[in-house]
Design a protein around this motif. Structure first.
Motif, PDB file in Angstrom:
ATOM      1  N   SER A 285     -16.608 -44.113   8.522  1.00  0.00           N
ATOM      2  CA  SER A 285     -16.635 -42.803   7.770  1.00  0.00           C
ATOM      3  C   SER A 285     -15.729 -41.683   8.049  1.00  0.00           C
ATOM      4  O   SER A 285     -15.761 -40.683   7.633  1.00  0.00           O
ATOM      5  CB  SER A 285     -18.118 -42.189   7.775  1.00  0.00           C
ATOM      6  OG  SER A 285     -18.510 -41.903   9.188  1.00  0.00           O
ATOM      7  N   SER A 286     -14.793 -41.928   8.988  1.00  0.00           N
ATOM      8  CA  SER A 286     -13.738 -40.633   9.364  1.00  0.00           C
ATOM      9  C   SER A 286     -12.859 -40.494   8.295  1.00  0.00           C
ATOM     10  O   SER A 286     -12.329 -41.379   7.621  1.00  0.00           O
ATOM     11  CB  SER A 286     -13.060 -40.985  10.675  1.00  0.00           C
ATOM     12  OG  SER A 286     -12.270 -42.121  10.520  1.00  0.00           O
ATOM     13  N   SER A 287     -12.848 -39.335   8.312  1.00  0.00           N
ATOM     14  CA  SER A 287     -11.661 -38.867   7.018  1.00  0.00           C
ATOM     15  C   SER A 287     -10.374 -39.303   7.165  1.00  0.00           C
ATOM     16  O   SER A 287      -9.416 -39.653   6.304  1.00  0.00           O
ATOM     17  CB  SER A 287     -11.753 -37.336   6.859  1.00  0.00           C
ATOM     18  OG  SER A 287     -11.424 -36.520   7.966  1.00  0.00           O
ATOM     19  N   ARG A 288      -9.916 -39.105   8.609  1.00  0.00           N
ATOM     20  CA  ARG A 288      -8.526 -39.802   8.976  1.00  0.00           C
ATOM     21  C   ARG A 288      -8.299 -41.311   8.738  1.00  0.00           C
ATOM     22  O   ARG A 288      -7.324 -41.553   8.084  1.00  0.00           O
ATOM     23  CB  ARG A 288      -8.348 -39.580  10.493  1.00  0.00           C
ATOM     24  CG  ARG A 288      -7.013 -39.989  10.935  1.00  0.00           C
ATOM     25  CD  ARG A 288      -6.719 -39.532  12.445  1.00  0.00           C
ATOM     26  NE  ARG A 288      -6.669 -37.983  12.172  1.00  0.00           N
ATOM     27  CZ  ARG A 288      -5.463 -37.574  12.245  1.00  0.00           C
ATOM     28  NH1 ARG A 288      -4.280 -38.267  11.775  1.00  0.00           N
ATOM     29  NH2 ARG A 288      -5.160 -36.126  12.211  1.00  0.00           N
ATOM     30  N   ARG A 289      -9.304 -41.972   8.745  1.00  0.00           N
ATOM     31  CA  ARG A 289      -9.090 -43.362   8.364  1.00  0.00           C
ATOM     32  C   ARG A 289      -9.095 -43.596   6.867  1.00  0.00           C
ATOM     33  O   ARG A 289      -8.243 -44.468   6.368  1.00  0.00           O
ATOM     34  CB  ARG A 289     -10.465 -44.449   9.156  1.00  0.00           C
ATOM     35  CG  ARG A 289     -10.121 -45.678   8.503  1.00  0.00           C
ATOM     36  CD  ARG A 289     -11.371 -46.440   9.257  1.00  0.00           C
ATOM     37  NE  ARG A 289     -11.118 -47.883   9.022  1.00  0.00           N
ATOM     38  CZ  ARG A 289     -12.001 -48.993   9.626  1.00  0.00           C
ATOM     39  NH1 ARG A 289     -12.884 -48.356  10.500  1.00  0.00           N
ATOM     40  NH2 ARG A 289     -11.640 -50.173   9.422  1.00  0.00           N
ATOM     41  N   ASN A 290      -9.716 -42.670   6.254  1.00  0.00           N
ATOM     42  CA  ASN A 290      -9.785 -42.754   4.586  1.00  0.00           C
ATOM     43  C   ASN A 290      -8.203 -42.586   4.321  1.00  0.00           C
ATOM     44  O   ASN A 290      -7.663 -43.008   3.369  1.00  0.00           O
ATOM     45  CB  ASN A 290     -10.707 -41.957   4.119  1.00  0.00           C
ATOM     46  CG  ASN A 290     -12.007 -42.600   4.071  1.00  0.00           C
ATOM     47  OD1 ASN A 290     -12.041 -43.688   4.122  1.00  0.00           O
ATOM     48  ND2 ASN A 290     -13.282 -41.879   4.053  1.00  0.00           N
ATOM     49  N   GLN A 291      -7.789 -41.299   4.718  1.00  0.00           N
ATOM     50  CA  GLN A 291      -6.608 -41.030   4.530  1.00  0.00           C
ATOM     51  C   GLN A 291      -5.528 -41.834   4.706  1.00  0.00           C
ATOM     52  O   GLN A 291      -4.439 -41.938   4.164  1.00  0.00           O
ATOM     53  CB  GLN A 291      -6.308 -39.403   5.470  1.00  0.00           C
ATOM     54  CG  GLN A 291      -4.931 -38.985   5.095  1.00  0.00           C
ATOM     55  CD  GLN A 291      -4.802 -38.551   3.443  1.00  0.00           C
ATOM     56  OE1 GLN A 291      -5.916 -38.098   2.975  1.00  0.00           O
ATOM     57  NE2 GLN A 291      -3.670 -38.438   2.896  1.00  0.00           N
ATOM     58  N   HIS A 292      -5.416 -42.480   5.841  1.00  0.00           N
ATOM     59  CA  HIS A 292      -4.720 -43.778   6.279  1.00  0.00           C
ATOM     60  C   HIS A 292      -4.565 -44.825   5.392  1.00  0.00           C
ATOM     61  O   HIS A 292      -3.537 -45.397   5.096  1.00  0.00           O
ATOM     62  CB  HIS A 292      -4.753 -43.901   7.622  1.00  0.00           C
ATOM     63  CG  HIS A 292      -4.509 -43.004   8.748  1.00  0.00           C
ATOM     64  ND1 HIS A 292      -4.473 -43.361  10.368  1.00  0.00           N
ATOM     65  CD2 HIS A 292      -3.646 -41.986   8.754  1.00  0.00           C
ATOM     66  CE1 HIS A 292      -4.107 -42.398  10.792  1.00  0.00           C
ATOM     67  NE2 HIS A 292      -3.510 -41.338   9.810  1.00  0.00           N
ATOM     68  N   ARG A 293      -5.630 -45.054   4.894  1.00  0.00           N
ATOM     69  CA  ARG A 293      -5.881 -46.022   3.841  1.00  0.00           C
ATOM     70  C   ARG A 293      -5.081 -45.445   2.476  1.00  0.00           C
ATOM     71  O   ARG A 293      -4.437 -46.464   1.958  1.00  0.00           O
ATOM     72  CB  ARG A 293      -7.505 -46.424   3.525  1.00  0.00           C
ATOM     73  CG  ARG A 293      -7.537 -47.044   2.588  1.00  0.00           C
ATOM     74  CD  ARG A 293      -9.179 -47.682   1.958  1.00  0.00           C
ATOM     75  NE  ARG A 293      -9.807 -46.337   2.098  1.00  0.00           N
ATOM     76  CZ  ARG A 293     -10.166 -45.703   0.770  1.00  0.00           C
ATOM     77  NH1 ARG A 293      -9.356 -46.019  -0.229  1.00  0.00           N
ATOM     78  NH2 ARG A 293     -10.665 -44.392   0.731  1.00  0.00           N
TER      79      ARG A 293
END
Length: 762
Positions: A285-293
């Protein structure tokens, strides 16, 4: 017509009118010389005021009112342009602009018949070399949009699946897949949408969050149709599946699931599905991982549509500042690349050293494009760069080397695949098996690698030579904890052991010992092998008793029986029939009779089998078997059955016309064609050429010449003749007194086509 098409495209309309026969294929231009003043040229412009043969053909292409005529005019244009390129004294601008080519592809895609789709492939192949236009992913987007308008989901999906191996070797984009899935969301069943998404990975387009949203929307649509509320466990299983496919936490998907339950009055289910979702994706759920995606998808899209340099600039100017690391960015940018030069460019610009994952990406793309030589070159380049092989790197290469699609097994490819396997084993000794999902990769050989190697061994030309290799691979699988009980491994092992059997009884014993691991596909592989077994140097004529023992065993085990179990047998008999009739003097006189009896008994079994409903493909195989065995009356009875039931297609027509020609049956041929023309059945070019050959074999060469010169391409719904049509006429006229007359009539009526004929037919 194409002017209105261009305006509609600009307005982003989703529904365009079908191609009408009273409209022009390409809008005419004011003058031939003004039309080709573009700076994009193949060589140098034709002198002002001159009108070449190619220009004249283009004008016909622009003014033809029939889409079927496009095929003939386009082929004639290509032949003329190639002839001009061979003549160094003739050089010109491209006679068709990119807009013209787009319009041409539009019309063919809207029509969407197999012949039209094949012509689109031809246009793609000629785009750069003849018209100076590079094929792009945007051309595919337009084609997919037009095919969607026709409403056949399977044709659209097939186009997407074949994109990596044809028409520029493009990997489908998410936009293309989502356009396809959304178009058929309310039309096709949930199972179709689910399978289409699962098959995306084969093309190299990995499903993303938007894809998974479509999947769950499709499941709710299915629930509405069934008027049922799915239990939470249904969606929990789907969530487990998409996590295996690489899904991460997506609040939009969570809201979709929660809101659909709550809005239908099931608040308890809504809370349960929220808890289940957070339990499955709690670590994502981390926003950073979503941004990298998001950066991963954006960089790949920019590289595919605007080029590597634009993607690299985007990374350096924006993504790098957002914390997206260079190695991951390189993977995204190379998502659609297949060349070492691309890799070197990205290495230099991003200041990285490519690792195994980057090389694996290029090799997988080359394998997907059906280019084993290129994939091998990349593998050798990786070894020279000091890359240690792992399963992800070598699996696509081994898969393409061991494929069994070629008619003649290539043992050289198998040797290369085994050598690559040895490279992998040398750096990855056997360890305890790790449980991996679809997003993880084994260091050493995995089940996919072993399955493909065993398939390569099973289809090799010298099974005795590779039998020990197969046994060694099985031992390696066991030592690494890789299952040997899946249907792919079991079917390959059965084929290896069957091919070493000394008689049918021993072969059946092999099947009985390993059958429990087989599903329907595995059984089809085994049946295909059993048909071809030959003992004591005899022809491989299968015993129906033994063959259908396997089929009946499938029934007892609850496996679905389809027409495939009969088509496998009939296809093999047809091939044997051709061989026996060619070598009639050298073969046993009873052999042909045995094949005929086997075919007739199979025909009886098809008729009595209540578990199947014979389709055109099965009837075609039966009719073709009779035709190749010289049983014309039987072939005609099958045709009559197909015609009455309406279960025939263009392949059926070619088979029965060939049968009439070889049997010398003019009345039957005349009756069949008369009915089909009366029914307005549309012949494809193979049907027309079969009809020409039939007429020639029946001694009616004048009628055949009239059909080619007067009827084809001129009567409604007909196709102009091609080079093969002329070859057929000249082949049969050569040994008759009509040779000179036939040549003269073809030259007079089809002068452009005559020029493309190989000189040995002149």
């Amino acid at each position: 017509m194409f002017v209105s098409r261009r305006l509609t495209r600009l307005a982003l309309a989703r529904s365009l009118p079908k191609c009408q026969h009273n409209t022009r294929i390409i809008p005419p231009r004011p003058s031939a010389t003004a039309a080709y003043s573009s700076t994009r040229t193949l060589l140098v412009p034709v002198a002002s005021g001159s009108v070449s043969k190619a220009d004249a053909i283009v004008e016909k292409l622009r003014t033809t009112p029939h889409i079927l005529e496009v095929h003939g005019f386009y082929k004639a244009l290509v032949d003329e342009l190639r002839a001009e390129k061979r003549d160094k004294n003739i050089a010109r601008t491209s006679p068709l602009s990119e807009e013209d080519l787009n319009d041409l592809i539009d019309v063919l895609a809207v029509s969407g018949r197999p012949a039209d789709l094949q012509r689109i492939h031809d246009v793609f192949s000629d785009m750069h070399s003849l018209f100076g236009v590079r094929p792009s992913v945007h051309h595919h987007t337009n084609i997919i949009r037009r095919l969607i308008e026709r409403g056949n989901a399977h044709i659209v999906e097939n186009w997407l699946l074949k994109m990596p191996s044809s028409c520029g070797h493009f990997i489908p984009t998410h936009e293309q897949y989502h356009m396809f899935l959304e178009a058929f969301l309310n039309v096709e069943p949930f199972g179709f949408v689910r399978n289409a998404i699962l098959s995306m990975r084969k093309t190299g387009c990995l499903p993303n969050s938007e894809t998974f949203l479509i999947l769950f929307q499709a499941r709710w649509k299915a629930a509405e149709i069934e008027n049922k509320i799915p239990h939470v466990i249904v969606f929990s299983r789907l969530l487990d599946e998409i996590k295996m496919e690489g899904a991460i936490y997506d609040p939009e998907l969570l809201n979709l699931l929660y809101d659909n339950y709550e809005s239908r009055g099931y608040p308890v289910y809504a809370e349960e599905i929220r808890a289940a979702y957070l339990g499955i994706f709690s670590d994502s759920s981390s926003s950073r991982r979503n941004q990298h995606r998001l950066w991963r998808a954006k960089l790949a899209a920019v590289a595919q549509t605007r080029g590597l340099k634009s993607a690299v600039d985007l990374y350096l100017n924006e993504a790098e500042k957002d914390g997206y690391d260079a190695s991951s960015a390189a993977l995204s940018i190379l998502r659609h690349s297949r060349h070492i030069d691309d890799l070197r460019f990205v290495e230099e610009k991003l200041s990285i050293q490519a690792d195994s994952s980057h090389w694996a990406m290029l090799i997988a793309n080359s394998a997907r494009a059906d280019n084993p030589a290129e994939a091998l070159t990349l593998y050798e380049g990786s070894r020279e760069a000091g890359i240690v092989p792992d399963a992800r790197l070598v699996a696509p290469l081994i898969r393409i080397l061991c494929r069994s699609t070629s008619k003649i097994p290539n043992d050289d490819n198998l040797v290369q695949a085994l050598a690559i396997y040895d490279d992998l084993v040398a750096v990855a000794p056997a360890k305890e098996k790790q449980k991996l999902d679809k997003t993880q990769h084994s260091q050493g050989p995995d089940s996919d690698i072993y399955q493909n190697l065993l398939r390569g061994v099973a289809t090799s030309s010298d099974i005795g030579k590779y039998y020990g290799t197969a046994m060694s691979l099985l031992e390696d699988m066991k030592s690494r904890g890789v299952t040997v009980e899946d249907t792919f491994t079991a079917s390959s092992l059965i084929v290896v052991l069957m091919r070493r059997s000394t008689d049918a009884t021993e072969a059946l014993d092999v099947y009985r010992g390993l059958r429990d691991s087989l599903d329907e596909k595995g059984c089809a592989v085994v049946l295909n092998c059993f048909c071809k077994l030959a003992f004591d140097g005899n022809l491989p004529i299968p015993s129906l008793t033994n063959y259908f023992e396997i089929v009946n065993d499938m029934r007892r085990r609850g496996l679905k029986i389809t027409g495939e179990v009969y088509t496998i047998l009939l296809h093999h008999i047809a091939k044997l029939g051709t061989e026996v009739r060619k070598q009639k003097s050298d073969s046993d006189p009873d052999t042909l009779e045995r094949l005929i009896n086997t075919t007739r008994r199979t025909h009886d079994l098809i008729t009595l089998d209540a578990s199947i409903s014979p389709d055109a493909y099965l009837w075609n195989q039966l009719m073709d078997a009779y035709q190749r065995l010289g049983c014309f009356a039987d072939a005609c009875r099958v045709w009559d059955t197909m015609y009455v039931c309406g279960r025939y297609n263009q392949a059926s027509v070619s088979i029965i016309l060939d049968a009439c020609g070889y049997a010398g049956a003019w009345p039957m041929a005349k009756r069949i064609c008369g009915r089909l023309f009366q029914d307005r059945f549309v012949f494809n070019i193979r049907n027309w050429n079969s009809w020409l050959e039939c007429l020639c074999r029946l001694g009616r060469i004048n009628d055949a010449v009239k059909v080619a010169c007067v009827d084809m391409g001129k009567v409604p719904d007909s196709i102009p003749p091609d080079v093969e049509s002329i070859k057929i006429l000249m082949k049969f006229a050569r040994n008759t007194t009509q040779h000179v007359e036939v040549r003269s009539r073809i030259q007079r009526h089809l002068p452009e086509l005559w020029k493309t004929l190989p000189k040995e037919y002149w």
